[in-house]
Motif scaffolding. Structure first.
Motif, PDB file in Angstrom:
ATOM      1  N   LYS A  35     -95.957   1.374 -32.767  1.00 24.94           N
ATOM      2  CA  LYS A  35     -95.453   1.863 -33.484  1.00 24.94           C
ATOM      3  C   LYS A  35     -95.303   3.125 -33.973  1.00 24.94           C
ATOM      4  O   LYS A  35     -97.413   3.524 -34.875  1.00 24.94           O
ATOM      5  CB  LYS A  35     -94.926   0.993 -34.777  1.00 24.94           C
ATOM      6  CG  LYS A  35     -93.863   1.413 -35.174  1.00 24.94           C
ATOM      7  CD  LYS A  35     -92.262   1.789 -34.202  1.00 24.94           C
ATOM      8  CE  LYS A  35     -92.359  -0.082 -33.615  1.00 24.94           C
ATOM      9  NZ  LYS A  35     -90.905   0.363 -32.833  1.00 24.94           N
ATOM     10  N   ARG A  36     -95.099   4.588 -33.761  1.00 26.32           N
ATOM     11  CA  ARG A  36     -95.563   6.089 -34.339  1.00 26.32           C
ATOM     12  C   ARG A  36     -94.200   5.846 -35.149  1.00 26.32           C
ATOM     13  O   ARG A  36     -93.317   7.146 -34.234  1.00 26.32           O
ATOM     14  CB  ARG A  36     -95.554   6.937 -33.311  1.00 26.32           C
ATOM     15  CG  ARG A  36     -95.903   8.159 -33.571  1.00 26.32           C
ATOM     16  CD  ARG A  36     -96.097   9.460 -32.099  1.00 26.32           C
ATOM     17  NE  ARG A  36     -96.586   8.006 -31.164  1.00 26.32           N
ATOM     18  CZ  ARG A  36     -96.803   9.377 -30.002  1.00 26.32           C
ATOM     19  NH1 ARG A  36     -96.476  10.675 -29.657  1.00 26.32           N
ATOM     20  NH2 ARG A  36     -97.950   8.864 -28.710  1.00 26.32           N
ATOM     21  N   THR A  37     -94.079   6.034 -36.129  1.00 24.48           N
ATOM     22  CA  THR A  37     -92.472   6.668 -37.128  1.00 24.48           C
ATOM     23  C   THR A  37     -93.542   7.394 -38.083  1.00 24.48           C
ATOM     24  O   THR A  37     -94.396   7.863 -38.546  1.00 24.48           O
ATOM     25  CB  THR A  37     -92.122   5.231 -37.316  1.00 24.48           C
ATOM     26  OG1 THR A  37     -90.736   5.670 -38.597  1.00 24.48           O
ATOM     27  CG2 THR A  37     -93.332   4.267 -38.434  1.00 24.48           C
ATOM     28  N   VAL A  38     -92.191   7.464 -39.427  1.00 28.12           N
ATOM     29  CA  VAL A  38     -93.042   8.217 -40.603  1.00 28.12           C
ATOM     30  C   VAL A  38     -92.975   6.531 -41.542  1.00 28.12           C
ATOM     31  O   VAL A  38     -92.658   6.241 -41.627  1.00 28.12           O
ATOM     32  CB  VAL A  38     -92.126   9.349 -40.542  1.00 28.12           C
ATOM     33  CG1 VAL A  38     -92.383  10.268 -39.845  1.00 28.12           C
ATOM     34  CG2 VAL A  38     -90.808   8.806 -40.915  1.00 28.12           C
ATOM     35  N   ASN A  39     -93.695   7.333 -42.453  1.00 30.48           N
ATOM     36  CA  ASN A  39     -93.588   6.751 -44.023  1.00 30.48           C
ATOM     37  C   ASN A  39     -92.259   6.731 -44.226  1.00 30.48           C
ATOM     38  O   ASN A  39     -91.674   8.303 -45.269  1.00 30.48           O
ATOM     39  CB  ASN A  39     -94.792   7.219 -45.516  1.00 30.48           C
ATOM     40  CG  ASN A  39     -94.386   6.562 -46.147  1.00 30.48           C
ATOM     41  OD1 ASN A  39     -93.591   6.164 -46.708  1.00 30.48           O
ATOM     42  ND2 ASN A  39     -95.458   6.882 -47.112  1.00 30.48           N
TER      43      ASN A  39
END
Length: 330
Positions: A35-39
């Motif tokens: 998973k490549r997401t943001v906080n």
């Protein structure tokens, strides 16, 4: 009482440079960037999930890379000292050589084993441990263990399938006093004291076998400071939203302050600090990391929660450079 947790769900830590972080956990340890997401609470910061071939709960270590905007952390009481992954018992030599080939300094030693005699005063059988740090100073261990695992091999890993990490083995929590933390583990979360060796006290989930160990040690250092090179929180598995509701009520009865139940897209989560100061999360098993990406495309692009999708352009411009994880050979 709420249902007992079967064990660990994930561990979240704070890294520095995102590229270096991915290069190590994918290129060296052979985990998949699932998973490549943001906080979600700080969308200018990436949130990476590294795990097995399917991002199975109990295999994931996740990171907030704070490059150019985060102070260095300071280890102390109320923090996670080490995060341990299981490896096959016959893979210790492989991993010792692999880490040395990547210039990772490793300490190899024996510690008590997987199934010590609970009623005996004898020293429990030994388990072989490789102890080292990641590039930001996060304490890591690989523990020889042929116990059960839910980990799914990743076909594109740079590590051969027979030597791949078998999911989280344990976490080591450092606290000023073992007793308050032990009481929460045993009386509320459903762990049982399994063994003690020196100043290390081992607890194992009464209902789980995979990723089910918590070690507690005492430290005379002052309270730790969150920052790059420290673990942010430890998460335990629960079955569903109803279990989180039950835990929220139980926390109130224990006099612990907790968050509201938060939708993290891949699971629902409840946060509280256990009596020793460690931030503990309870996370549901569903819907999992395939909630917004197909299994064969996990981690290949930046995914955002629905409420942040309208800000994608601004978010992408503010995120630090990241070229993606190392490309698998062949």
């Amino acid at each position: 009482m709420p249902p007992e947790t079967p064990g660990l769900h994930h561990v979240t830590a704070i890294a520095g440079d995102p590229q270096r972080n991915a290069d190590f956990y994918v290129g060296v340890l052979g985990l998949r960037l699932v998973k490549r997401t943001v906080n979600h609470d700080d969308p200018e910061t990436y949130h990476f999930y590294f795990g097995d071939g399917e991002g199975t709960p109990g295999t994931n270590i996740t990171f907030f890379p704070w490059r150019d905007r985060g102070r260095a952390g300071q280890f102390g009481a109320g923090q996670t000292q080490c995060v341990a992954y299981g490896i096959p018992a016959d893979s210790v030599d492989y991993w010792s050589s692999r880490l040395a080939d990547h210039d990772v300094a490793v300490k190899r030693f024996e510690r008590f084993g997987e199934a010590p005699e609970r009623a005996s005063g004898d020293e429990p059988p030994a388990e072989e441990v490789l102890q080292f740090e990641d590039p930001d100073g996060i304490g890591l261990e690989l523990v020889a263990s042929d116990g059960p695992t839910d980990a799914v091999p990743w076909a594109d890993s740079p590590v051969p399938e027979r030597h791949q990490l078998r999911g989280l083995h344990s976490v080591t929590l450092a606290v000023e006093s073992v007793e308050p933390t032990a009481e929460l583990l045993t009386e509320l979360l459903g762990f049982e004291h399994e063994a003690s060796a020196g100043e290390r006290h081992r607890y194992r989930s009464a209902t789980g076998e995979f990723a089910s160990v918590v070690d507690v040690v005492e430290t005379d250092r002052g309270r730790g400071r969150t920052g790059v090179g420290t673990v942010h929180h430890v998460a335990f598995r629960v079955e569903d939203f109803d279990a989180l509701e039950a835990y929220r009520e139980a926390y109130l009865d224990w006099g612990l302050r907790s968050s509201v139940i938060i939708d993290r897209k891949y699971f629902h989560a409840l946060y509280a600090r256990e009596p020793g100061g460690v931030l503990v999360e309870l996370s549901t098993m569903e819907p999992g990391v395939t909630a917004d990406e197909p299994l064969d495309g996990l981690g290949e692009s930046l995914v955002l929660p629905k409420e942040l999708e309208g800000e994608r352009g601004a978010i992408e411009r503010q995120l630090p450079p990241f070229d993606g994880p190392p490309v698998p050979e062949g």
